[in-house]
Design an enzyme around this catalytic site. Structure first.
Site, mmCIF file in Angstrom:
data_model
loop_
_atom_site.group_PDB
_atom_site.id
_atom_site.type_symbol
_atom_site.label_atom_id
_atom_site.label_comp_id
_atom_site.label_asym_id
_atom_site.label_seq_id
_atom_site.Cartn_x
_atom_site.Cartn_y
_atom_site.Cartn_z
ATOM 1 C CG HIS A 136 -2.037 -0.971 1.169
ATOM 2 N ND1 HIS A 136 -1.830 -2.311 1.389
ATOM 3 C CD2 HIS A 136 -3.363 -0.833 0.942
ATOM 4 C CE1 HIS A 136 -2.979 -2.959 1.294
ATOM 5 N NE2 HIS A 136 -3.921 -2.096 1.012
ATOM 6 C CD GLU A 320 -12.030 -5.446 2.409
ATOM 7 O OE1 GLU A 320 -12.198 -5.152 3.606
ATOM 8 O OE2 GLU A 320 -11.261 -4.816 1.658
ATOM 9 C CB CYS A 416 -10.472 2.600 4.514
ATOM 10 S SG CYS A 416 -11.468 1.102 4.481
#
Length: 655
Positions: A136, A320, A416
């Site tokens: 990330h 997800e 997030c």
């Protein structure tokens, strides 16, 4: 005022709408201060964030160890972006001072070469840029850059923009196909759309070119994720689904094949829409028809075969991720709040590319349903996951629901979504209009005052109405001098009998509707007025026959709002309720929590007996159970779970 990109409109669009003004005030007065406390670990009984402390350690202003997710920095920069929009909407010197101090802290944490990332600066400095697939770094860079652009637009201050440019310059120096550079790209797309926003501010070709490189390099062979995996001794960062699962499952990060060869929405839903938002932005700026074609193909698959009626995407908890066409379970739906926010970003960029109401329709659906459902009406509780059916008793015991929460949470270790909601509400002015060479698209019907500089001259618009509760919209047009341009009004897909007046003269709509927009091309003069009526009938929705999870069920929608039933109004065991699609639906205005909101009631029946627990689990050759009449109350989906714990359903069994 020079010509504006749609993404900087927020500064010039002053929201006056009753519905959205309340939400923006909630963000300004409650959400941003609450999230600041969360980032500083001042919210009791929640997982610590440590995000500000991480920055202080990296900046040399505190001692300690890094704590949190590898992407923890992004919580701070998304919050800063939300602050930028808040300051544009409502100046606040105290809040601006806090934000400036955080920006100063980021500047102190930035390395001489431009690199900013507290995890790698504090914890593993020798491993920078060694695990793009999993770690990330570029995702965090993207959110920092987005904050820098937004803060510059909102305040005129360039400290964070300068930090962003320095970081983007470093990224340009590190990545590419040239000798000595890394031929890699982010595992979690985000930096692509951020680089395009930075390019629009600076006009620095390096940022456009590195964005294009990341997009076109993705999925090329030999695969970079495999190369870097071998370089670091085949070690992986995440083990939740087994060692190196993210590296092996390249569909997860949309990196299995080059983007030009992809035809289905796959993998992590947030990554997918962030990536495509960047592709669409690049396609517009570079006038790249091939990339526009990629966006259209992937959009159509996602929306027509893999999107929930609430505008949610990403049906499964594992990764997800998207599942496959028509696999949209209701009770295990993941539909992350961030995914619908990313969907709005993708839709908004498609509207700038391709004047077609289907993008605005989806943007509106996601906004008024899943996005708003992600935050409680108090601004202090949040959903990460947005199911369409909840049975709290089962959630306690069945592990297939481990990701589902029947009530919103105060905060998350992976936080997030909360700052993402704050920034989308604060920047809603960016989504109301799209500016075209030949005029303006009105995409969302949100009361506002704005002034837009077109090539033909300056146009002042004032939009009023009580949307989404009432169907009348009024737009007063006041150019600084008479000018000829188009004003195109989106006719939502749910509205079948719109009525349009210009200066009290009804218009023949069939002759001016193109791609779902009513295009009004005329010489506009001060005092001109548009009135649009979008009758909001209560509609019954049925799923495609291939959508097995909606088989024998119906959903209810009015205007842009999808409705649901809750236990608090209708009793427990909602699966026993049967609703006749031909029944008479009656709308009424709620009170208390639902004050000013339109609710729906209808006659239904409930099957079963109060003594059901005395019956055997299965019965042989018994007659159909008796039914009794019951008045059913339906509430907007975005308002569910704001009362006591209870069941909820969007899809209702049909009588």
């Amino acid at each position: 005022m020079k010509n504006l990109s749609t993404e900087s409109l927020f500064k010039y669009v002053k929201v006056t709408d009753e519905f959205w003004s309340k939400y923006q005030s909630l963000v300004n007065d409650v959400v941003i201060p609450y999230q600041w406390n969360a980032l500083n670990d001042n919210i009791e009984n929640t997982e610590p964030s440590h995000a500000i402390k991480n920055l202080k350690i990296a900046a040399g202003e505190a001692e300690g160890e890094f704590y949190g997710m590898v992407f923890q920095d992004s919580d701070v920069t998304k919050w800063l972006e939300a602050v930028a929009y808040s300051l544009a909407n409502k100046p606040d010197p105290e809040l601006e001072k806090i934000a400036d101090d955080v920006i100063s802290l980021i500047g102190k944490a930035q390395l001489d070469n431009g690199y900013v990332n507290t995890y790698f600066t504090i914890k593993e400095p020798e491993k920078k840029w060694t695990n793009l697939c999993e770690c990330h770094e570029l995702y965090c860079a993207g959110h920092l850059i987005e904050a820098g652009v937004a803060y510059y637009h909102a305040t005129g201050k360039n400290a964070l923009l300068t930090i962003s440019c320095k970081f983007a310059d470093h990224i340009y120096d590190v990545f590419g196909n040239e000798p000595g550079k890394l031929a890699g790209y982010p595992g979690h797309p985000e930096v692509e759309l951020a680089l395009m926003r930075l390019y629009e501010v600076t006009q620095n070709e390096k940022y456009l070119n590195i964005c294009k490189y990341f997009i076109e390099q993705r999925g090329q062979q030999p695969h970079f994720y495999d190369i870097e995996f071998k370089k670091r001794g085949e070690t992986s960062f995440w083990h939740v689904h087994g060692p190196a699962w993210m590296i092996k499952d390249k569909h997860y990060s949309q990196a299995h094949i080059p983007l030009a060869e992809q035809h289905e929405a796959v993998g992590h839903a947030v990554r997918f829409v962030y990536l495509l938002a960047g592709v669409a932005h690049l396609a517009r700026i570079s006038k790249d028809q091939e990339k526009l074609g990629i966006c259209k193909i992937l959009w159509d698959n996602m929306v027509n075969k893999q999107m929930y009626v609430t505008g949610g995407i990403g049906s499964q908890s594992c990764g997800e991720s998207f599942s496959c066409d028509y696999d949209l379970p209701n009770d295990t739906a993941y539909t992350e709040t961030c995914a619908s926010i990313g969907l709005m970003m993708f839709a908004n960029r498609m509207l700038q590319l391709d004047t077609n109401s289907k993008y605005g329709d989806v943007m509106e659906r996601a906004l008024y349903n899943t996005v708003l459902a992600g935050m409680a009406l108090d601004g202090k509780h949040f959903f990460y996951v947005n199911p369409l059916e909840v049975h709290p008793k089962s959630i306690q015991h069945n592990h297939i629901y481990d990701h589902v929460k029947p009530t919103r949470q105060q905060w998350f270790g992976c936080a997030c979504c909360p700052p993402n909601i704050a920034r989308i509400i604060g920047s809603i002015g960016n989504y109301i209009y799209s500016i075209k060479d030949d005029g303006v698209l009105v995409n969302l019907y949100i009361g506002n005052k704005t002034h837009i500089e077109l090539p033909q001259g300056q146009l002042l618009l004032e939009q009023n109405g009580n949307y989404p509760w009432q169907d009348s919209i009024q737009i007063d047009v006041s150019p600084t001098m008479p000018l000829r341009t188009k004003i195109a009004l989106r006719i939502p897909d749910w509205c079948h009998s719109p009525i349009l007046f210009i200066n009290d003269q009804q218009q023949e709509l069939e002759s001016i509707i193109s791609q779902g927009y009513a295009e009004i091309d005329r010489i506009w003069k001060a005092g001109d007025r548009i009135r649009l009526s979008l009758p909001m009938d209560v509609m019954v929705i049925r799923g495609n026959p291939l959508l097995r999870h909606a088989d024998g069920k119906i959903a209810i929608q009015r205007g842009p709002l999808v409705y649901c039933i809750e236990e608090q109004d209708n009793g427990a065991e909602l699966h026993n309720i049967r609703l006749d699609s031909t029944t008479k639906f009656e709308t009424f205005t709620g009170n208390g929590l639902f004050a000013g909101k339109t609710l729906i009631k209808a006659d239904s029946v409930r099957i079963g007996s109060q003594d059901a627990q005395l019956l055997p689990l299965y019965s042989y050759n018994q007659p159909k159970p008796e039914t009794k009449k019951q008045e059913l109350i339906l509430i907007p989906y975005f308002t569910w779970a704001n009362r006591s714990l209870g069941e909820m359903r969007v899809w209702i069994n049909e009588k």
